[in-house]
Design a protein around this motif. Sequence first.
Motif, PDB file in Angstrom:
ATOM      1  N   UNK A 105       0.812  -1.174  -0.113  1.00  0.00           N
ATOM      2  CA  UNK A 105       0.126  -0.002  -0.117  1.00  0.00           C
ATOM      3  C   UNK A 105       0.938   1.262   0.025  1.00  0.00           C
ATOM      4  N   UNK A 106       0.880   2.057  -1.025  1.00  0.00           N
ATOM      5  CA  UNK A 106       1.587   3.479  -1.046  1.00  0.00           C
ATOM      6  C   UNK A 106       0.510   4.513  -0.947  1.00  0.00           C
ATOM      7  N   UNK A 107       0.968   5.442   0.045  1.00  0.00           N
ATOM      8  CA  UNK A 107      -0.345   6.527   0.344  1.00  0.00           C
ATOM      9  C   UNK A 107       0.487   7.332   1.157  1.00  0.00           C
ATOM     10  N   UNK A 148       3.418  -4.128   3.348  1.00  0.00           N
ATOM     11  CA  UNK A 148       4.556  -3.268   3.232  1.00  0.00           C
ATOM     12  C   UNK A 148       3.654  -1.912   2.925  1.00  0.00           C
ATOM     13  N   UNK A 149       3.709  -0.888   3.907  1.00  0.00           N
ATOM     14  CA  UNK A 149       3.099   0.499   3.792  1.00  0.00           C
ATOM     15  C   UNK A 149       4.066   1.473   3.596  1.00  0.00           C
ATOM     16  N   UNK A 150       3.977   2.242   2.394  1.00  0.00           N
ATOM     17  CA  UNK A 150       4.954   2.982   1.913  1.00  0.00           C
ATOM     18  C   UNK A 150       4.408   4.422   2.075  1.00  0.00           C
ATOM     19  N   UNK A 151       4.874   5.363   2.759  1.00  0.00           N
ATOM     20  CA  UNK A 151       4.240   6.619   2.980  1.00  0.00           C
ATOM     21  C   UNK A 151       4.811   7.277   4.024  1.00  0.00           C
ATOM     22  N   UNK A 152       4.741   8.757   4.285  1.00  0.00           N
ATOM     23  CA  UNK A 152       4.731   9.488   5.294  1.00  0.00           C
ATOM     24  C   UNK A 152       3.662  10.563   5.486  1.00  0.00           C
ATOM     25  N   UNK A 153       3.354  11.048   6.563  1.00  0.00           N
ATOM     26  CA  UNK A 153       2.458  12.013   6.563  1.00  0.00           C
ATOM     27  C   UNK A 153       2.059  12.391   8.059  1.00  0.00           C
ATOM     28  N   UNK A 154       0.948  13.132   8.681  1.00  0.00           N
ATOM     29  CA  UNK A 154       0.646  13.523   9.654  1.00  0.00           C
ATOM     30  C   UNK A 154       0.245  12.345  10.621  1.00  0.00           C
ATOM     31  N   UNK A 155      -0.218  11.326  10.183  1.00  0.00           N
ATOM     32  CA  UNK A 155      -0.481  10.164  11.124  1.00  0.00           C
ATOM     33  C   UNK A 155       0.287   9.230  11.174  1.00  0.00           C
ATOM     34  N   UNK A 163       8.607   5.007  -5.191  1.00  0.00           N
ATOM     35  CA  UNK A 163       8.152   3.588  -4.681  1.00  0.00           C
ATOM     36  C   UNK A 163       7.761   2.549  -5.703  1.00  0.00           C
ATOM     37  N   UNK A 164       8.647   2.723  -6.707  1.00  0.00           N
ATOM     38  CA  UNK A 164       8.482   1.397  -7.778  1.00  0.00           C
ATOM     39  C   UNK A 164       8.882   0.298  -7.263  1.00  0.00           C
ATOM     40  N   UNK A 165       9.999   0.149  -6.353  1.00  0.00           N
ATOM     41  CA  UNK A 165      10.396  -1.079  -5.882  1.00  0.00           C
ATOM     42  C   UNK A 165       9.137  -1.744  -5.056  1.00  0.00           C
ATOM     43  N   UNK A 166       8.487  -1.079  -4.143  1.00  0.00           N
ATOM     44  CA  UNK A 166       7.374  -1.562  -3.470  1.00  0.00           C
ATOM     45  C   UNK A 166       6.418  -2.354  -4.401  1.00  0.00           C
ATOM     46  N   UNK A 167       6.102  -1.603  -5.349  1.00  0.00           N
ATOM     47  CA  UNK A 167       5.169  -1.886  -6.329  1.00  0.00           C
ATOM     48  C   UNK A 167       5.443  -3.313  -7.113  1.00  0.00           C
ATOM     49  N   UNK A 182      -4.544   7.511  -7.886  1.00  0.00           N
ATOM     50  CA  UNK A 182      -3.414   7.189  -8.642  1.00  0.00           C
ATOM     51  C   UNK A 182      -2.477   5.919  -8.080  1.00  0.00           C
ATOM     52  N   UNK A 183      -2.528   5.722  -6.860  1.00  0.00           N
ATOM     53  CA  UNK A 183      -1.694   4.679  -6.322  1.00  0.00           C
ATOM     54  C   UNK A 183      -2.163   3.338  -6.689  1.00  0.00           C
ATOM     55  N   UNK A 184      -3.580   3.131  -6.973  1.00  0.00           N
ATOM     56  CA  UNK A 184      -3.938   1.823  -7.319  1.00  0.00           C
ATOM     57  C   UNK A 184      -3.733   1.540  -8.852  1.00  0.00           C
ATOM     58  N   UNK A 185      -3.572   2.864  -9.522  1.00  0.00           N
ATOM     59  CA  UNK A 185      -3.568   2.744 -11.025  1.00  0.00           C
ATOM     60  C   UNK A 185      -2.007   2.313 -11.207  1.00  0.00           C
ATOM     61  N   UNK A 186      -1.162   2.864 -10.310  1.00  0.00           N
ATOM     62  CA  UNK A 186       0.309   2.559 -10.465  1.00  0.00           C
ATOM     63  C   UNK A 186       0.586   1.200 -10.155  1.00  0.00           C
TER      64      UNK A 186
END
Length: 424
Positions: free
Chosen positions: A197-199, A230-237, A266-270, A281-285
């Motif tokens: 999951x990339x978000x 594998x959860x890729x991303x950063x942010x407020x939470x 994040x292509x290695x994660x996909x 867009x993350x679903x489409x990638x």
Amino acid sequence: MRILVCPHDMQLGGSSINAVDLARAVRDLGHEVWVMGRQGPLRQRVAAAGLPLLALPERAHVRPSPAVSRAIAGAVRRHRIDVVHTYEYWPLVEAFLGTFVPRGTPVLGTIMSMGSLPPYFPRTGVPLTVGYGDLYEETGELRGLEGARVHLLEPPIDTAIDHPVAAAAADGGTPEVDVDAFAAEHGLLKPAPTVVLVSRLAKHLKQEHLERTMDAVARLSAELTGLRLVLVGGGSIERELQARAARLNGDLGRRAIVLTGGMADPRPAYALADVVVGMGSSALRGMAFGKPTVVVGEEGFSRPVTPETIGDFDGLGFYGRGAGRVPVERDPLVGQLTALLGDQAERERIGTWSLDLVHERFALDRHALRLVEWYEQARAERPVVRGRVGEAVRVGGRLVGFKAAQRGQALRARTRSRRAATTS
């Protein structure tokens, strides 16, 4: 043409990434393109694309910001801009209020986010592209008004870099995307069923989507040996989700939920995924990498993207709302992941179809060609300055009403909170 692109922000979110990718693709078609934004990790993507970057004021105490409007107007004058292309609502209003003075430069807006048009939105003089069918239908009332053309522009995917062979070494050479290095960095070398999951890790739109996926993978871990998310991303939470992952991993006695932090690429994660979970867009990638993908939205919505379900995503795009969130033991996401992870032939069937769909319907180069046509149309149909000034005055009035309503709602909420505190 000379085009100024104003992304929503410079964070690694779908709309802003789309803005930079489309700017690069339009530049590659022979146009001069500038990107304008504040500090943020997306600047790396702008630099890698070789696009000139113009600075915006770092702090905007109010939105829309008069300082941002002045900065956009100054850039239009200095660089003799033909069209300003903005992404999402505040940049669009800021550009509209700032650009009717310098040369009456047309503004084209792109809306990828969910929800209805806000009341302060300019109703004439701004051609618009929207990212999904329901909003396109809602804006039908604008079509035919002066300078208010509306076009459907679904999220673009750069199929030249987002593709499955990126991770495969050609003729024994080095792969374009180093999956092994990514796996080693995050302790993922041992083969195991993998959900990716990339978000952005944000409350708005994303939190339920993220938490449900974590909970579903934890629930399935007892049945599928070695299953991991594998959860890729950063942010407020991010810290909140790290704590949740630590709790789930502690209960399972192993590291089933892996948070990598944000990744500019994040292509290695996909490429590592067996199944991708995402929205927009993350679903489409994920689909561009030939991976079966499950869209997880809000209020309990989840649905695999398949030849049988693709029509379900025409209205809200790769997103959805259900009837309400349910406990993990009754969450349909658990069964959907179980079905895909347990059937390699089905994963291959859906993955191949997904890859073909992205190339046929969402390819970046095709979107860029359409966008250039709309830029040229906006220039040709530029509304007269007097009409734009009149609409700017109306926008200002609607903004005052909108802000006053927001303040009233906040005041009522604080009053209710204080009353509840005194009676408890």
